[in-house]
Motif scaffolding. Structure first.
Motif, short mmCIF file in Angstrom:
data_model
loop_
_atom_site.label_atom_id
_atom_site.label_comp_id
_atom_site.label_asym_id
_atom_site.label_seq_id
_atom_site.Cartn_x
_atom_site.Cartn_y
_atom_site.Cartn_z
N GLY A 11 77.26 34.76 18.36
CA GLY A 11 78.07 35.68 19.15
C GLY A 11 77.78 35.64 20.63
N LEU A 12 77.32 34.54 21.16
CA LEU A 12 76.98 34.52 22.58
C LEU A 12 78.18 34.70 23.48
CD1 LEU A 12 74.17 31.83 22.81
CD2 LEU A 12 73.98 34.30 22.94
N GLY A 13 79.38 34.44 23.00
CA GLY A 13 80.56 34.62 23.83
C GLY A 13 80.91 36.07 24.06
N PHE A 14 80.72 36.90 23.05
CA PHE A 14 81.01 38.33 23.11
C PHE A 14 82.32 38.60 23.83
CE2 PHE A 14 77.20 39.31 21.17
CZ PHE A 14 76.14 38.74 21.82
N THR A 15 83.39 37.96 23.37
CA THR A 15 84.67 38.11 24.04
C THR A 15 85.30 39.47 23.79
OG1 THR A 15 85.76 37.11 22.14
CG2 THR A 15 85.16 35.64 23.96
N SER A 16 84.88 40.20 22.77
CA SER A 16 85.53 41.47 22.47
C SER A 16 84.83 42.66 23.13
CB SER A 16 85.57 41.69 20.96
OG SER A 16 84.25 41.84 20.48
N LEU A 17 83.85 42.43 23.98
CA LEU A 17 83.12 43.53 24.59
C LEU A 17 83.95 44.21 25.66
CD1 LEU A 17 79.56 42.07 24.92
CD2 LEU A 17 80.44 43.60 23.21
N ASN A 18 83.71 45.51 25.82
CA ASN A 18 84.41 46.29 26.81
C ASN A 18 83.38 46.90 27.74
OD1 ASN A 18 86.04 47.94 28.27
ND2 ASN A 18 86.53 49.33 26.60
N PHE A 19 83.20 46.30 28.91
CA PHE A 19 82.22 46.78 29.88
C PHE A 19 82.92 47.51 31.02
CE2 PHE A 19 79.83 43.35 27.90
CZ PHE A 19 78.67 44.02 27.61
N ASP A 20 83.75 48.46 30.73
CA ASP A 20 84.50 49.18 31.75
C ASP A 20 83.66 50.31 32.31
OD1 ASP A 20 87.56 51.10 31.85
OD2 ASP A 20 86.58 49.94 33.40
N VAL A 21 82.48 49.99 32.85
CA VAL A 21 81.58 51.00 33.37
C VAL A 21 81.91 51.32 34.82
CG1 VAL A 21 79.16 51.54 33.82
CG2 VAL A 21 79.80 50.23 31.82
N SER A 22 82.41 50.36 35.58
CA SER A 22 82.63 50.55 37.00
C SER A 22 83.90 51.31 37.32
CB SER A 22 82.68 49.20 37.71
OG SER A 22 83.78 48.45 37.20
N ALA A 23 84.74 51.56 36.32
CA ALA A 23 86.01 52.24 36.59
C ALA A 23 85.78 53.68 37.02
CB ALA A 23 86.90 52.20 35.36
N ASN A 24 84.77 54.35 36.46
CA ASN A 24 84.43 55.72 36.81
C ASN A 24 85.64 56.64 36.83
OD1 ASN A 24 81.71 55.29 37.00
ND2 ASN A 24 81.79 54.80 39.17
N LEU A 25 86.56 56.37 35.93
CA LEU A 25 87.73 57.22 35.76
C LEU A 25 88.60 57.25 37.01
CD1 LEU A 25 85.90 60.18 34.08
CD2 LEU A 25 87.23 58.44 32.94
N GLY A 26 88.54 56.26 37.84
CA GLY A 26 89.33 56.24 39.06
C GLY A 26 88.81 57.17 40.12
N ILE A 27 87.56 57.59 40.00
CA ILE A 27 87.01 58.56 40.95
C ILE A 27 86.05 57.83 41.88
CG2 ILE A 27 85.58 60.62 41.16
CD1 ILE A 27 86.69 61.47 38.46
N ALA A 103 79.09 57.66 32.66
CA ALA A 103 80.16 58.66 32.69
C ALA A 103 79.58 60.08 32.75
CB ALA A 103 81.06 58.51 31.46
N ILE A 104 78.48 60.30 32.07
CA ILE A 104 77.83 61.62 32.13
C ILE A 104 77.34 61.90 33.54
CG2 ILE A 104 75.81 62.94 31.38
CD1 ILE A 104 76.22 61.72 28.59
N GLN A 105 76.74 60.88 34.18
CA GLN A 105 76.23 61.06 35.54
C GLN A 105 77.38 61.33 36.51
OE1 GLN A 105 72.98 61.34 36.37
NE2 GLN A 105 73.82 62.05 38.30
N VAL A 106 78.49 60.61 36.36
CA VAL A 106 79.65 60.84 37.21
C VAL A 106 80.17 62.26 37.01
CG1 VAL A 106 82.09 60.19 37.52
CG2 VAL A 106 80.34 58.42 37.38
N LEU A 107 80.24 62.69 35.76
CA LEU A 107 80.71 64.04 35.46
C LEU A 107 79.79 65.10 36.06
CD1 LEU A 107 82.64 65.99 33.99
CD2 LEU A 107 81.22 65.71 31.95
N VAL A 108 78.49 64.93 35.89
CA VAL A 108 77.53 65.89 36.43
C VAL A 108 77.66 65.98 37.95
CG1 VAL A 108 75.05 66.29 36.80
CG2 VAL A 108 75.90 65.75 34.53
N ASP A 109 77.73 64.83 38.62
CA ASP A 109 77.88 64.83 40.08
C ASP A 109 79.18 65.50 40.49
OD1 ASP A 109 75.46 63.53 40.31
OD2 ASP A 109 76.35 61.53 40.57
N PHE A 110 80.25 65.20 39.80
CA PHE A 110 81.54 65.80 40.11
C PHE A 110 81.49 67.32 39.94
CE2 PHE A 110 85.76 67.27 38.74
CZ PHE A 110 86.49 66.94 39.87
N LEU A 111 80.91 67.78 38.85
CA LEU A 111 80.83 69.21 38.59
C LEU A 111 79.98 69.93 39.64
CD1 LEU A 111 80.44 69.28 34.70
CD2 LEU A 111 82.49 69.76 36.04
N ARG A 112 78.90 69.30 40.06
CA ARG A 112 78.05 69.91 41.08
C ARG A 112 78.76 70.01 42.42
NH1 ARG A 112 72.74 66.59 39.69
NH2 ARG A 112 71.92 67.94 38.08
#
Length: 181
Positions: A11-27, A103-112
């Motif tokens: 499985g070294l190709g891991f073509t089905s992975l979803n690394f959408d971490v940088s999107a930050n919900l468009g924030i 996503a939790i960190q983004v949410l916490v920062d946003f809420l603060r």
């Protein structure tokens, strides 16, 4: 051991992975209300950051982020629960957990920074598709079912009481009849 090697090497190709971490919900990383509204295309970019409209917009954005965190948490939990099932990719689970932390960190920062974090985040209200007549009909049926159940219980109790009173009277009459013999 060779199965484990084969699993990771295949499985070294891991073509089905979803690394959408940088999107930050468009924030964006600056969480001022002004930049959030302008990044979301809001028309309140020149509005007072303490206005009711900006506050409502911030609450909606926070609720959207909460939904994203819930989704990532479910995905990560499913990956953890199914870790030993065939076809489960541990790299995807790791990516889900990393995305969840982010996503939790983004949410916490946003809420603060917006002040929304001082309030409880209730889910958006789900409208009840039933009409008042349907609700009344359901309540009437429920009351009728409860009434019928109570009536059956009372009837059963009266049958038991009648049987018990008949049993109490029967031995006394049999003793009298056996004494006359």
């Amino acid at each position: 051991m060779s199965q484990q090697q084969q699993f990771y090497n295949a499985g070294l190709g891991f073509t089905s992975l979803n690394f959408d971490v940088s999107a930050n919900l468009g924030i964006q990383q600056s969480f001022s209300s002004q930049s959030l509204l302008s990044s979301q295309g809001g028309s309140l970019a020149s509005a007072d950051p303490n206005s009711l409209e900006v506050f409502k917009q911030n609450i909606q954005l926070a609720q959207g982020q909460v939904v994203r965190v819930q989704s990532l948490a479910r995905s990560a939990l499913a990956g953890i629960e199914h870790a030993y099932h065939p076809g489960t990719n541990p790299v995807q689970t790791t990516a889900d957990i990393a995305a969840l932390k982010s996503a939790i960190q983004v949410l916490v920062d946003f809420l603060r920074q917006t002040g929304v974090g001082a309030l409880p985040l209730d889910p958006p209200p789900v409208p009840d598709p039933r009409t008042e007549e349907q609700t009344l009909a359901e309540a009437t049926r429920a009351v009728q079912v409860l009434y019928e159940r109570q009536r059956r219980l009372q009837e059963g109790a009266s049958v038991v009481a009648n049987l018990l009173s008949a049993v109490e009277q029967t031995p006394a009459s049999s003793q009298v009849s056996s004494g006359r013999r």
